[in-house]
Motif scaffolding. Structure first.
Motif, short mmCIF file in Angstrom:
data_model
loop_
_atom_site.label_atom_id
_atom_site.label_comp_id
_atom_site.label_asym_id
_atom_site.label_seq_id
_atom_site.Cartn_x
_atom_site.Cartn_y
_atom_site.Cartn_z
N UNK A 1 1.56 9.73 -5.55
CA UNK A 1 2.41 11.07 -5.45
C UNK A 1 3.00 11.31 -6.74
N UNK A 2 3.61 10.40 -7.43
CA UNK A 2 4.34 10.26 -8.60
C UNK A 2 3.26 10.84 -9.60
N UNK A 3 1.99 9.97 -9.74
CA UNK A 3 1.12 10.49 -10.77
C UNK A 3 0.78 12.01 -10.89
N UNK A 4 0.42 12.63 -9.73
CA UNK A 4 0.38 14.13 -9.64
C UNK A 4 1.33 15.00 -9.26
N UNK A 5 2.74 14.48 -9.04
CA UNK A 5 3.60 15.21 -8.60
C UNK A 5 3.50 16.10 -7.57
N UNK B 1 10.56 7.14 -9.00
CA UNK B 1 11.65 6.58 -8.05
C UNK B 1 11.17 6.17 -6.69
N UNK B 2 10.23 7.13 -6.12
CA UNK B 2 9.67 6.75 -5.11
C UNK B 2 8.77 5.42 -4.68
N UNK B 3 8.12 5.17 -5.90
CA UNK B 3 7.54 3.85 -5.76
C UNK B 3 8.25 2.65 -5.11
N UNK B 4 9.66 2.63 -5.35
CA UNK B 4 10.54 1.62 -5.03
C UNK B 4 10.99 2.07 -3.72
N UNK B 5 10.70 2.99 -2.87
CA UNK B 5 11.29 3.38 -1.54
C UNK B 5 11.27 2.27 -0.50
N UNK B 6 10.01 2.11 -0.49
CA UNK B 6 9.69 0.81 0.34
C UNK B 6 10.56 -0.50 -0.15
N UNK B 7 10.82 -0.73 -1.16
CA UNK B 7 11.65 -1.98 -1.68
C UNK B 7 13.01 -1.83 -1.00
N UNK B 8 13.78 -0.34 -1.46
CA UNK B 8 15.12 -0.15 -1.01
C UNK B 8 14.96 -0.40 0.55
N UNK B 9 13.92 0.33 1.26
CA UNK B 9 14.08 0.29 2.87
C UNK B 9 13.88 -1.50 3.36
N UNK C 1 0.70 -1.62 -0.01
CA UNK C 1 -0.05 0.06 0.17
C UNK C 1 0.76 1.41 -0.07
N UNK C 2 2.08 1.38 0.79
CA UNK C 2 2.76 2.30 0.81
C UNK C 2 3.26 2.57 -0.82
N UNK C 3 3.76 1.53 -1.38
CA UNK C 3 4.10 1.85 -2.77
C UNK C 3 3.11 2.48 -3.54
N UNK C 4 1.76 2.14 -3.34
CA UNK C 4 0.59 2.61 -4.05
C UNK C 4 0.66 4.27 -3.75
#
Length: 479
Positions: free
Chosen positions: A146-150, A417-425, A138-141
């Motif tokens: 956020x990325x869609x609307x910037x 790039x933020x979509x993968x933030x939780x993956x990096x974490x 859900x965090x990735x979502x």
């Protein structure tokens, strides 16, 4: 016109959610009340026998306790897990469409995902890692929205704060995942950075404050020292097994007060700490009593022989970064599910605090017909040649990074790039501190990575055009 345009926005996601939920409910009926392990039994046993402890997740333990008290069973927990998982996958898929993922293909991938045991069987397993994974997806979502609307709106900050707090409440290392993810987001976004940093700080700190300050006020004991420091004890065992000459007689006396030195040697397997702390000759009470001294020994090793400790962590964290399991040792193989018929056959009598009603931890399919299909399908996918693809998160982490990087560049939208933030974490948190090669520790990168696949393909298709635009622009500049 507004009503007509609103219908697809409502009914499309609802249809996707319903289809995913239907498949997951079939898994639920086939494996009722859910798959489980020794940890699963412990979640409920201490709440029934007492005292309550926060070794695992107080929130998840409470959910199991409530289900057992109200219904006399625990199947409602796994049912609601299927609902949460269906909602999270649907939300991520819908969100990715806003940043350029092809609509039909993304929906198709989301619909196919629960057919895999990686998603289906996992969703109906009695592990705190399941709701943790739901929150991570859900965090990735939210990050995709956020990325869609910037833009970073107050509502989305609230959603991130809530979901990140839940990460810490469902897993003790959730605050590490939150910390890394927030740092990535702060680098990516241009707006609301201060508010984002505050939200991340509160979300990371709140579960720690609850565990150490609030829960004890209600009689819920803090985690044992051995539970907190067990990976450090594992590092000591690895160092002792490979380099016993580094240990003084005083060190050996200290270690022998907790377990025979032969246990430290046999338990010095770098891939897991299980052969060390989960054996009868390892004394948890003695380890708790001498935890400070053992931690001082570990600190000395870290300062004097940092390579040994780092190598041990890299080896134990292989599930986070290595594409393939180490089949040269049983401890190096990926752990999937326990798949035992009842609690006694897995943990045995007297192995955990016993309570009336422990029979609930027994496989009782609601549909034998569904079980006849689900169990062989699950067994088939656990074949060694499919392990790297279906059960290890490293591949999907790397594919996620490639996807968001390409999408950000081809769409000229760094927020992607933020979509993968939780993956990096999650990848870095698991790499830094984990106990064994369990697939569940890296489940969310698998889910996120699979749903990102259509965006990866779309970005590759857009790549030549983007390169052409750059070449054309450079020629115009030169002329």
């Amino acid at each position: 016109m507004q009503t007509e345009s609103a219908k697809p926005a409502i009914w499309g996601p609802l249809a996707t959610f319903t289809a995913i939920q239907t498949v997951l409910v079939c898994w639920w009926a086939a494996l009722y009340p859910g798959l489980f392990s020794r940890d699963s039994v412990l979640y409920l046993s201490h709440t029934m026998v007492g005292p309550w402890v926060s070794d695992h997740s107080v929130l998840y333990d409470a959910l199991l306790w409530l289900s057992f008290r109200v219904d006399g069973d625990i199947g409602w927990v796994t049912f609601f897990q299927t609902t949460g998982m269906a909602a999270a996958i649907t939300y991520l898929a819908q969100s990715l469409k806003r940043v350029g993922a092809p609509r039909r293909t993304t929906t198709a991938v989301a619909l196919l995902l629960p057919l895999l045991p990686t998603a289906g069987a996992f969703s109906v397993t009695l592990w705190k890692d399941v709701p943790f994974t739901i929150c991570a997806i859900a965090i990735a979502g939210v990050c995709a929205r956020i990325a869609g609307d910037r833009t970073v709106t107050g509502r989305r900050l609230a959603a991130l704060g809530t979901l990140m707090t839940l990460l810490g409440l469902f897993r003790a290392n959730g605050f590490l995942v939150v910390g890394v993810a927030v740092v990535v987001l702060l680098v990516v976004v241009n707006a609301a950075r201060i508010r984002l940093a505050l939200v991340g700080t509160v979300a990371a700190a709140l579960p720690l404050l609850l565990t150490n300050l609030v829960f004890p006020q209600f009689g819920i004991l803090a985690p044992s020292k051995t539970y907190v420091y067990h990976t450090a004890f594992g590092d000591i065992a690895v160092a002792y097994r490979d380099h016993p000459e580094l240990f003084s007689e005083q060190d050996k006396t200290l270690m022998a007060s907790v377990a025979p030195l032969t246990r430290w040697t046999e338990g010095g397997v770098c891939t897991t700490i299980n052969p060390l702390i989960w054996r009868r000759d390892f004394s948890w009470p003695q380890a708790d009593a001498h935890a400070g001294q053992l931690l001082d020994l570990w600190k000395r090793l870290l300062l004097e022989q940092p390579r040994l400790v780092i190598d041990a962590r890299l080896c134990r964290g292989a599930i986070a970064w290595k594409l393939f399991a180490d089949d040269s040792t049983p401890s190096g193989m990926t752990y999937h599910f326990s798949r035992k018929p009842n609690a006694d056959t897995y943990v045995g009598p007297t192995k955990v605090p016993d309570f009336q009603g422990r029979w609930v931890y027994s496989l009782r399919p609601l549909s034998q017909e569904l079980y006849r299909y689900a169990d062989p399908w699950l067994t088939t996918t656990m074949a060694p040649n499919l392990d790297w693809l279906l059960w290890r998160g490293a591949l999907w982490s790397y594919l996620s990074y490639l996807t968001v990087a390409l999408a950000a560049w081809t769409l000229r939208n760094r927020y992607v790039v933020g979509v993968a933030a939780v993956v990096v974490g999650q990848q870095l948190a698991i790499l830094a501190n984990i106990s064994a090669q369990d697939f569940r520790y890296m489940a969310s990168p698998i889910f996120v990575g699979i749903v990102l696949l259509p965006l990866l393909v779309a970005s590759l298709i857009r790549l030549p055009r983007r390169v052409g635009d750059i070449v054309l622009a450079s020629r115009k500049t030169a002329s």
